[in-house]
Design a protein around this motif. Structure first.
Motif, short mmCIF file in Angstrom:
data_model
loop_
_atom_site.label_atom_id
_atom_site.label_comp_id
_atom_site.label_asym_id
_atom_site.label_seq_id
_atom_site.Cartn_x
_atom_site.Cartn_y
_atom_site.Cartn_z
N ASN A 50 -1.64 11.46 -5.80
CA ASN A 50 -2.52 11.75 -4.67
C ASN A 50 -2.22 10.77 -3.54
OD1 ASN A 50 -3.96 13.83 -6.00
ND2 ASN A 50 -5.16 12.29 -7.10
N THR A 52 -3.80 9.23 0.08
CA THR A 52 -5.01 9.13 0.91
C THR A 52 -4.67 9.48 2.36
OG1 THR A 52 -4.63 6.79 1.38
CG2 THR A 52 -5.90 7.32 -0.59
N GLN A 53 -5.72 9.60 3.18
CA GLN A 53 -5.53 9.97 4.58
C GLN A 53 -4.66 8.97 5.33
OE1 GLN A 53 -9.44 10.54 6.25
NE2 GLN A 53 -9.61 12.62 5.41
N ASP A 54 -4.71 7.70 4.92
CA ASP A 54 -3.90 6.68 5.61
C ASP A 54 -2.53 6.51 4.95
OD1 ASP A 54 -4.79 5.56 3.30
OD2 ASP A 54 -5.79 3.84 4.23
N THR A 58 -2.21 6.77 -4.43
CA THR A 58 -3.18 6.22 -5.39
C THR A 58 -2.55 5.93 -6.75
OG1 THR A 58 -3.84 8.46 -6.02
CG2 THR A 58 -5.10 7.40 -4.25
N ARG A 121 -12.60 5.48 -10.05
CA ARG A 121 -11.71 6.08 -9.06
C ARG A 121 -11.59 5.19 -7.84
NH1 ARG A 121 -10.32 7.86 -12.84
NH2 ARG A 121 -10.33 9.98 -13.62
N THR A 122 -11.64 3.87 -8.05
CA THR A 122 -11.48 2.91 -6.96
C THR A 122 -10.07 2.35 -7.01
OG1 THR A 122 -13.81 2.32 -7.12
CG2 THR A 122 -12.38 0.80 -5.93
N TYR A 123 -9.26 2.68 -6.04
CA TYR A 123 -7.86 2.26 -6.05
C TYR A 123 -7.63 1.17 -5.01
CZ TYR A 123 -7.45 6.53 -8.69
OH TYR A 123 -7.63 7.50 -9.63
N THR A 125 -6.28 -0.57 -1.88
CA THR A 125 -5.94 -0.09 -0.54
C THR A 125 -4.70 -0.82 -0.06
OG1 THR A 125 -7.33 -1.76 0.47
CG2 THR A 125 -8.37 0.34 -0.02
#
Length: 860
Positions: A50, A52-54, A58, A121-123, A125
């Protein structure tokens, strides 16, 4: 359609599905800048992780997993050269977070079941993308929560990155760690170097099982997850292993049930089963011996049982075509296997249980029994997060600890109907048996020996079974390698005729054969077998460079071989006035509770707040306990090399025999080291018992007495555990209630005063008299013993103080110390009834130590 090559692929892909985590943490650059990952893999990152938007991946580790498979493509192609599937092995492994194909979803599900859905589900950054490379494995003992079952803040302890060994600096937890990208990189390079040695293997089983041991060597110390809000206490190895076991079991179940959509796998199914193999009768088998020839056979009888359970495991795995990863745990006379709940497996286990039951009865006449218990289960992710398992046909959701317990309970049920198949198959079972009349009996066990089964060794006569065990004990002390094979006089073992004048005779256990070799006398090669390298020291696990050939290479920890021929050889001072041996037995307290409730958190009202258990955590816990008792115990024992013999140690219990003084020091060493190993958790304790005996006393009776002392310790203080039965009394072994150190200090003071002739033996005996006086008067509710003891020590203290001016400075110091000792004794006996017990134990210890002096010291 079921395909063997596809099955192999699923297993191998699952076993290595997170190998990218290891490599990613070793890479000094981020995924996008990495020189390790090829551009075409970077370009498809969104297909396997997956984003992320930035633009943050993940699960970037899957790119490293995929790259690993591509780098080793020639090896895997060679291994799977008959592959007729169109499934790419690397994709199958790497796509477990974004699966599309059915087979990829199996590995995803296995990954979830292994971790118990405990992943948050905390990855990380991008701003913190280096931090995960510096997060170490937390000791599994950090997470155990047994004190009042309330969650408490604990000091964190960590495991550093190193190859597995018995070095204390490597396997013991530490408050500070040096885990970083550099240490990961070094470990990764060493792993890849050894992984490349596996290219010689052409057989899938040999490759896969050897790889499993290699993964354990390198990933035992790596956290399976480094996500910030997770508990980093499950090792990557245990997660890889259990994921592979679950994946192959799921595949076999789904194929058998003709399920091709995982949505069809629901609470109506119980696809997996936990299988417990439990040996009962261990203590009677090992300990039920006389003193004659005991030292020669005791070690062999103990090790025979370990080979027996290894035999059963290997025969089950090889017959059913499962792998080393399916063994979740094996030690201490028990093993847990993970297998699919299908007719083929269930029928085999039922038939095998009957066959092994009949074989055991024929060979050991009912002294040993094997129970095989099972519990089927389904992992339900659709219900309450804290109630995940549906076990057997029950509709109530349970926890993994309950699954573990249910399996063991099901195994225990067979103990109430031992040898059922033997009895049913033998109508004359309850008729008289044996020769009758005057018959020979075994000098070791006292059992009747058939006329054609009498064997003489030295001045003793034994049965063939006992001779076999005596020879095993002798062979074991000279062995470096154990080889398991299903063939007798195995033609696949190529012998160097210079080292072997004739082929060694194997030990046959059930349908298996065991061969024993050392570095100076080993075959030139062995094919299609299982080679264990025994590990007893800190030299490391160089198990791949052992005996050449196309065989599974593995290692096992083993608690100490010995060169002792007779127990009398263990006595440290042969000229001492008081010579005694001691038997010491111990085991961990509340081990079942640790597994069932150790990872649960409750509020003050005993309501469950969280259950953090998972397959990975339970197997990680099992591994570390066995690492201490099967492995590191050898390091502790080394200082007592000639005065102490470990008969058995593994899983969670231990039996040792040695010089009585060495045994007492050994108990303290084990206690101190174990406390450090379990992160100073006072609620993780062990209880034990010690019995002293002379060299002509039957060792089996001495062990019985030690077990009686252990039973007294376990029931002491309202069954609070953590005690040692000794000298007819009980003393705490807990570090936060250090009675053992206290009695040792008292003993040392008394012995020192006696040696310097400022007290007499009658003074030391006074403590025992006071203790007995207390016990007598307590029953009558008479407290006069308190005043009697206070008066005695006050009067003695005054007399000592009046004499100090008569002596030299050295003697004056001694008398000053004695005066302080007397004053402290008076205070101790005033403030606590318990101190009467402790001083009596210390005095008894001092008496025996004084008696062991070569010549009695004359006192004034």
């Amino acid at each position: 359609m079921y395909k063997e090559s596809l099955r192999d692929k699923i297993y191998l892909a699952a076993l290595l599905h997170d190998i990218g985590k290891f490599w990613q943490r070793a890479d000094k650059l981020d995924i996008q800048e990495s020189n390790e990952i090829k551009e075409h893999i970077k370009n498809i990152l969104g297909d396997i992780s997956n984003i992320t938007q930035d633009g943050f991946a993940t699960h970037a580790h899957v790119a490293y997993t995929l790259q690993f498979f591509e780098n080793k493509k020639s090896l895997f192609n060679q291994l799977l050269n008959d592959d007729k599937t169109n499934i790419n092995l690397g994709n199958l492994s790497a796509k477990h977070h974004k699966p599309k194909q059915f087979e990829e979803k199996i590995i995803q599900l296995a990954d979830w079941w292994s971790s118990g859905f405990d992943r948050t589900r905390t990855y990380d950054t991008p701003e913190n993308k280096v931090g995960f490379k510096e997060r170490p494995l937390h000791s599994i003992f950090n997470s155990l929560n047994l004190r009042n079952n309330e969650k408490k803040e604990n000091k964190n302890y960590y495991i550093n990155l190193n190859q597995l060994s018995l070095n204390k600096n490597i396997i013991f937890p530490t408050e500070k760690h040096n885990v970083n990208q550099v240490s990961y990189n070094k470990l990764w390079k060493d792993f890849v170097f050894e992984f490349d040695k596996l290219e010689i293997y052409k057989d899938f089983r040999i490759f896969a099982d050897t790889l499993c041991y290699l993964l354990q060597k390198y990933t035992w110390c790596i956290p399976a997850s480094t996500l910030k809000k997770e508990i980093h206490d499950s090792s990557l190895f245990e997660h890889l292993k259990t994921t592979a076991a679950i994946a192959i079991c799921l595949y076999d179940y789904l194929y058998t049930k003709k399920i091709n959509d995982l949505e069809q796998l629901n609470e109506e199914h119980r696809p997996l089963q936990l299988v417990c193999i439990d040996i009962s009768g261990i203590q009677n088998f090992i300990y039920n011996i006389t003193m004659k020839g005991a030292a020669k056979a005791l070690k062999g009888r103990s090790f025979y049982l370990q080979l027996l359970i290894d035999t059963i495991i290997n025969e089950i795995l090889y017959e059913l075509n499962y792998y080393r990863s399916n063994v979740l745990y094996s030690s201490g006379g028990k093993a847990y296997l993970l297998l699919p709940n299908i007719d083929k497996v269930n029928k085999f286990l039922s038939d095998y249980h009957e066959k092994i039951e009949n074989w055991l009865f024929d060979k050991f006449k009912g002294n040993i029994y094997i129970s095989i218990g099972k519990a089927t289960f389904y992992f339900d992710k659709t219900h309450d997060e804290e109630k995940k398992y549906l076990i057997d046909n029950e509709e109530t959701h349970s926890y993994i600890g309950d699954l573990w317990k249910k399996t063991l309970d099901n195994a225990a049920k067979y103990k109430n109907k031992k040898f059922k198949s033997v009895i049913i198959g033998a109508p004359d079972f309850f008729e008289p048996f044996g020769s009758g009349g005057e018959t020979e009996t075994c000098d070791l066990t006292g059992d009747e020996i058939e006329k054609n089964d009498v064997h003489y060794l030295d001045e003793f006569k034994f049965s063939s079974n006992v001779i076999e065990q005596i020879e095993l004990g002798k062979t074991l002390k000279e062995s470096t390698y154990l080889v398991w094979s299903s063939s007798y006089n195995n033609p696949i073992i190529n012998y160097n005729l210079y080292n072997f004048k004739k082929q060694p005779t194997p030990l046959k256990i059930h349908n298996s054969y065991w061969y024993f070799f050392n570095e100076n006398s080993k075959p030139t090669s062995i094919d299609n077998a299982l080679i264990y390298k025994l590990v007893e020291n800190e030299k490391g696990l160089d198990f791949l460079n052992t005996i050449p050939g196309n065989s599974v290479k593995s290692f096992r920890f083993y608690a100490g071989t010995t060169n002792i021929e007779s127990f009398s050889d263990l006595i440290e001072d042969k000229n001492a006035n008081f010579k005694r041996l001691a038997a010491y037995v111990m085991d961990i307290d509340n081990l079942g509770k640790i597994f069932v409730e150790g990872f649960k958190n409750f509020d003050n009202n005993r309501n469950l707040v969280a259950d953090n258990s998972s397959f990975s955590r339970l197997t990680t816990l099992s591994f570390f306990l066995d690492l201490f008792f099967s492995g590191y115990i050898n390091v502790i024992k080394r200082k007592y090399e000639n005065t102490l013999m470990i008969i058995y140690s593994g899983g969670d219990d231990l039996l040792a025999i040695g010089d009585w003084k060495s045994i007492l020091n050994f108990v303290e060493d084990v206690r101190n080291e174990f406390f450090d190993f379990v992160c100073h958790k006072p609620e993780i304790s062990f209880s034990g018992g010690i019995a002293l005996f002379n060299e002509k006393f039957p060792v089996s009776k001495a062990i019985d007495l030690a077990k009686e002392a252990e039973g007294k310790a376990k029931s002491f203080n309202k069954n609070r555990k953590g005690y040692l039965g000794i000298f007819g009394n009980v003393v705490s072994l807990k570090m936060n209630d250090d009675e053992f150190l206290k009695i040792k200090n008292i003993k040392n003071s008394l012995v020192n005063f006696y040696k310097n002739q400022i007290i007499t033996s009658s003074f030391i005996q006074r403590f025992q008299l006071i203790y007995e006086l207390k016990n007598i008067n307590e029953e009558k509710n008479n407290l006069s013993y308190r005043w009697t003891s206070a008066y005695f020590f006050s009067r003695y203290e005054k007399r000592v103080k009046n004499k100090t001016h008569e002596f030299s400075d050295f003697m004056k110091k001694l008398y000053d110390d004695l005066a302080l000792f007397l004053n402290q004794t008076k205070i101790d006996l005033t403030i606590s009834e318990r101190n009467y017990d402790l001083y009596a134990i210390a005095a008894r210890w001092a008496e025996l130590e004084i008696r062991s002096l070569k010549s009695e010291t004359k006192t004034i």
